[in-house]
Each structure stands twice: as structure tokens, then as C-alpha cells.
Design a protein around this motif. Sequence first.
Motif, PDB file in Angstrom:
ATOM      1  N   GLY A 194     -36.254  72.383 -73.743  1.00  0.00           N
ATOM      2  CA  GLY A 194     -35.942  71.164 -73.002  1.00  0.00           C
ATOM      3  C   GLY A 194     -36.398  69.908 -73.720  1.00  0.00           C
ATOM      4  O   GLY A 194     -35.731  68.859 -73.647  1.00  0.00           O
ATOM      5  N   LEU A 195     -37.517  69.978 -74.438  1.00  0.00           N
ATOM      6  CA  LEU A 195     -37.976  68.835 -75.219  1.00  0.00           C
ATOM      7  C   LEU A 195     -36.967  68.486 -76.315  1.00  0.00           C
ATOM      8  O   LEU A 195     -36.639  67.310 -76.536  1.00  0.00           O
ATOM      9  CB  LEU A 195     -39.344  69.125 -75.843  1.00  0.00           C
ATOM     10  N   GLU A 196     -36.492  69.497 -77.017  1.00  0.00           N
ATOM     11  CA  GLU A 196     -35.498  69.268 -78.067  1.00  0.00           C
ATOM     12  C   GLU A 196     -34.209  68.700 -77.481  1.00  0.00           C
ATOM     13  O   GLU A 196     -33.600  67.788 -78.054  1.00  0.00           O
ATOM     14  CB  GLU A 196     -35.203  70.582 -78.800  1.00  0.00           C
ATOM     15  N   THR A 197     -33.810  69.227 -76.336  1.00  0.00           N
ATOM     16  CA  THR A 197     -32.574  68.764 -75.709  1.00  0.00           C
ATOM     17  C   THR A 197     -32.675  67.304 -75.293  1.00  0.00           C
ATOM     18  O   THR A 197     -31.717  66.531 -75.452  1.00  0.00           O
ATOM     19  CB  THR A 197     -32.256  69.625 -74.476  1.00  0.00           C
ATOM     20  N   ALA A 198     -33.842  66.909 -74.772  1.00  0.00           N
ATOM     21  CA  ALA A 198     -34.038  65.528 -74.329  1.00  0.00           C
ATOM     22  C   ALA A 198     -33.861  64.538 -75.477  1.00  0.00           C
ATOM     23  O   ALA A 198     -33.392  63.418 -75.283  1.00  0.00           O
ATOM     24  CB  ALA A 198     -35.421  65.370 -73.705  1.00  0.00           C
ATOM     25  N   VAL A 199     -34.230  64.958 -76.680  1.00  0.00           N
ATOM     26  CA  VAL A 199     -34.041  64.106 -77.867  1.00  0.00           C
ATOM     27  C   VAL A 199     -32.591  64.188 -78.353  1.00  0.00           C
ATOM     28  O   VAL A 199     -31.974  63.178 -78.707  1.00  0.00           O
ATOM     29  CB  VAL A 199     -35.018  64.518 -78.988  1.00  0.00           C
ATOM     30  N   ALA A 200     -32.028  65.391 -78.342  1.00  0.00           N
ATOM     31  CA  ALA A 200     -30.684  65.607 -78.876  1.00  0.00           C
ATOM     32  C   ALA A 200     -29.615  64.875 -78.068  1.00  0.00           C
ATOM     33  O   ALA A 200     -28.647  64.358 -78.640  1.00  0.00           O
ATOM     34  CB  ALA A 200     -30.361  67.103 -78.927  1.00  0.00           C
ATOM     35  N   VAL A 201     -29.764  64.812 -76.739  1.00  0.00           N
ATOM     36  CA  VAL A 201     -28.735  64.158 -75.922  1.00  0.00           C
ATOM     37  C   VAL A 201     -28.674  62.657 -76.180  1.00  0.00           C
ATOM     38  O   VAL A 201     -27.700  61.994 -75.834  1.00  0.00           O
ATOM     39  CB  VAL A 201     -28.958  64.419 -74.413  1.00  0.00           C
ATOM     40  N   GLU A 202     -29.718  62.126 -76.817  1.00  0.00           N
ATOM     41  CA  GLU A 202     -29.728  60.707 -77.194  1.00  0.00           C
ATOM     42  C   GLU A 202     -29.286  60.524 -78.641  1.00  0.00           C
ATOM     43  O   GLU A 202     -29.431  59.433 -79.198  1.00  0.00           O
ATOM     44  CB  GLU A 202     -31.136  60.125 -77.007  1.00  0.00           C
ATOM     45  N   ASN A 203     -28.749  61.587 -79.239  1.00  0.00           N
ATOM     46  CA  ASN A 203     -28.312  61.549 -80.641  1.00  0.00           C
ATOM     47  C   ASN A 203     -29.454  61.162 -81.577  1.00  0.00           C
ATOM     48  O   ASN A 203     -29.241  60.506 -82.605  1.00  0.00           O
ATOM     49  CB  ASN A 203     -27.132  60.585 -80.818  1.00  0.00           C
ATOM     50  N   ALA A 204     -30.666  61.567 -81.208  1.00  0.00           N
ATOM     51  CA  ALA A 204     -31.842  61.179 -81.984  1.00  0.00           C
ATOM     52  C   ALA A 204     -32.491  62.370 -82.682  1.00  0.00           C
ATOM     53  O   ALA A 204     -33.593  62.242 -83.220  1.00  0.00           O
ATOM     54  CB  ALA A 204     -32.861  60.504 -81.064  1.00  0.00           C
ATOM     55  N   ASP A 205     -31.825  63.521 -82.691  1.00  0.00           N
ATOM     56  CA  ASP A 205     -32.407  64.714 -83.300  1.00  0.00           C
ATOM     57  C   ASP A 205     -32.114  64.745 -84.799  1.00  0.00           C
ATOM     58  O   ASP A 205     -31.371  65.577 -85.301  1.00  0.00           O
ATOM     59  CB  ASP A 205     -31.921  65.987 -82.612  1.00  0.00           C
ATOM     60  N   LEU A 206     -32.722  63.817 -85.508  1.00  0.00           N
ATOM     61  CA  LEU A 206     -32.569  63.723 -86.956  1.00  0.00           C
ATOM     62  C   LEU A 206     -33.853  63.181 -87.528  1.00  0.00           C
ATOM     63  O   LEU A 206     -34.711  62.677 -86.808  1.00  0.00           O
ATOM     64  CB  LEU A 206     -31.401  62.806 -87.319  1.00  0.00           C
ATOM     65  N   GLY A 207     -33.994  63.281 -88.846  1.00  0.00           N
ATOM     66  CA  GLY A 207     -35.188  62.753 -89.494  1.00  0.00           C
ATOM     67  C   GLY A 207     -36.308  63.766 -89.561  1.00  0.00           C
ATOM     68  O   GLY A 207     -36.093  64.963 -89.737  1.00  0.00           O
TER      69      GLY A 207
END
Length: 414
Positions: free
Chosen positions: A284-297
Amino acid sequence: MSRKIHEIRKDLSQMIENYRKLGEDKKEEAQSLLTKVDEYTRELNDAIVVDAADKALAANHISDNERREINRFSYAKYMREAIDGKLSGFESEMAAEAKREATNIGVQLKGVGIPHVVLSNKRAAAGQNVTVPADGGFLVQEEGLVYVDALRAKLILNELGVTFLTGLVGNLPLVKGGQFTAQWLDENGEVEDEKTSFSKYLLSPKRVALTGAYSKQLFIQSGIDIENYIINELTTAHAKSLNEAMINGSGASGEPKGILNLDGIGSVVGGENGAVLDWKKVVGLETAVAVENADLGSLAYLTNSKVRGAMKTTEKSQGTARFLMEGGEVNGYKTVVTNLVPADIKKGTGTNLSAMIFGNFADVVLAQWGGLDFIIDPYTLAKSGDIKIVANAFHDLGYKHEKSFAAIKDIITE
């Protein structure tokens, strides 16, 4: 090839104009523009940070001859003479340089300073005294770390790829992009002109004080490596204060705001009184970042040793013998552990709850202005022959994108 700041700003302005020209039936195009605004705002902040880093590097660039000259600076001699208020020689010159440096960044020294040019270039002796009976003894010297390098090495979040800027002059602006809003209209209704709102916040010098007390005898000793001892003591305290601020800073009383207290980060909630960590909450932590298109870097998890212990003994699914944390990683991501992540959070009837963060830590900007400002007090502890020392450093923390992070703050570990 990286684009210039003015080029990115021009594209942002063009997107706003394009949005204003859209009709009410162009919702998909409007959403596409919103995504571009977010991407370009991130690119603009990256460009601002890189530009600040380049300027700081240029301002602090010195020749090999100048670096050799700076190596004449002695921390031990500086402390010893500062106790009596009688700096001399090269140490006195560098104290004057620190005063000029402080004036340039709008800071007034409260004591005597060591300038950033010394902290970032002076290499401390890393040797130790080695007695060889056949030879009668000799001193082995190995090249040591400069203060700034040592500080970085002790920063836990340095493992996570935090953006670390030193030697800054002037405030550092970061930009937050606003969002478009939709309007429902009658068939012949006219859309109102609307500007996308951009806000700017400035990273500016905030004082962090490092305190300690040392025996006066220490500073007149010559039989041990006082240089290394002083640097190690300073960098350990300095790094601890920065780690604490980056993780859980309050944002009050001059302290920067830490990730756990940021508004707008993703959130995973365990339960009314906390909850045991499970695979769904981790993902869920990863998903919360990914849905904001911020799962990079520089993506990673950050937590404390209690949570690490719980993850190593909690199966992803019962009977699988596969655990939440395996091989030092969680779901394939680097996982950094420090007990500076709180384990004493209260929620409902729950106590001693822990936190865990997931995110792109490259979006954390840790800024430093100038060097160190020393207040050396030989009077307060004079009866015991000790010297009280307060060293002030100047930092701030910024976040290029709050939605690059998500946290759970109610983990039951015991």
C-alpha cells in the motif's frame, strides 16, 4: 542535454495558454496538460537544484596550491587558541574568512567561525600512533576525510540518495505547481479565464546547535590524534541532528519539517489503535506513491529496527516461508534502518507504535550555508577544568514533491 530554467518556465506558460483555449469537451486534453504541469514542475525544481549546486561548486573551487595551504589549518590549534580568545596565524585568517562568508549569507556569527572552504577541503590526519620496538616507533598517516565528506558518510539518509547541497549563498527557491480545475457549463456558457497557481517557497539558513564539553587538557595533548577526534565528535552530532530533522522534524521553533510531518504525503493507516504490519500495508505504501506518478528516482523504504525485526518474522502469506523483508530488502527495494525513525507513537489506546516511509528520497533537498560558528566557553565549567563548546551550523530541508513519499505511522511491533 538538460534544459535551462527559462526554457522550462516558457513551456509551463505555454501549457497554461493552451488550457485556456480548450473547450468544455476537451477533458482528456485538460488532464494531459495537468500531467505535463506536474512533470515540468518537477523538471524545473531539478534544474533549480542543479543550478544552485553548480554555482556553489564554482564558488568553492580552489586550486591544488590553495588546498595544500588550507591543510595548514589545525582544528586542535584553533580550539586551543580560541579558548583564550587569541587566534593566530592561518587559523586567524580562516576565522576572518568565516566572518566574511557569514556576512555574504546574511548570518551573524555568535562566536568564531571555521569557513566552508576549510570544511570542504581540509583533510584531517587519519593516522594512529604505532610503536615498532625495532625502529623505536613511527607515525603512520593515511589520508583522512574532509568534514563535509565525513558528515555525508554519517548521514543515514545519504544511503537513500538525498540531494545534498553545500556552500550555498542566498536562498534557494523551489516551486510547487498548482492544479487545473474543471467547470461545468450550460451549452452556451463561457468558461472563465483561469490561471494555474504556482507557489514558491524558499530554503533559507536555519541554525542547528551542536553542544559538548571537553577537558581543557584534551586540547593541549599532543600524543593522540586530536584532529580526528574533534572531527568525529562534531560530525556525529551534526549528522544525528540532520537525520532527526529529515525524518521527523516538527517544522516549529526553527526546525525544518521532516517527512513524517509533511502535508500531502501518501498515507497507509493500520487501525484505530495501530495494527501489525502485513504484506497489503507494505504494498500500500508503494501504491500510494505510484498513483501520483511519483514512483521513480531513488526509491527505498526507511524504518526502525523494531519494524525490521517484525518484517523478518512475518510471512507474506501464512505457510509460505516468505517474509516481508528478505535479503535486506522489502519487495525488491533498498531498506534503510535507523532508530531515529520513531517507535514511541501513540494512537487511540496504542502506544510504542512505529513508522515506516517509502518514497523517492532524491526529492529531499538538504541545503547547507557556510561553515561552523563556534562559541567556546571556558568559564561555566571552569571549576572542573572543562570547556563548554557550542557549534552552530546553518541548514534547511526542502521537498521537490511531497507526493513522492508515503508513510504508515501506527505499526505494532510488540
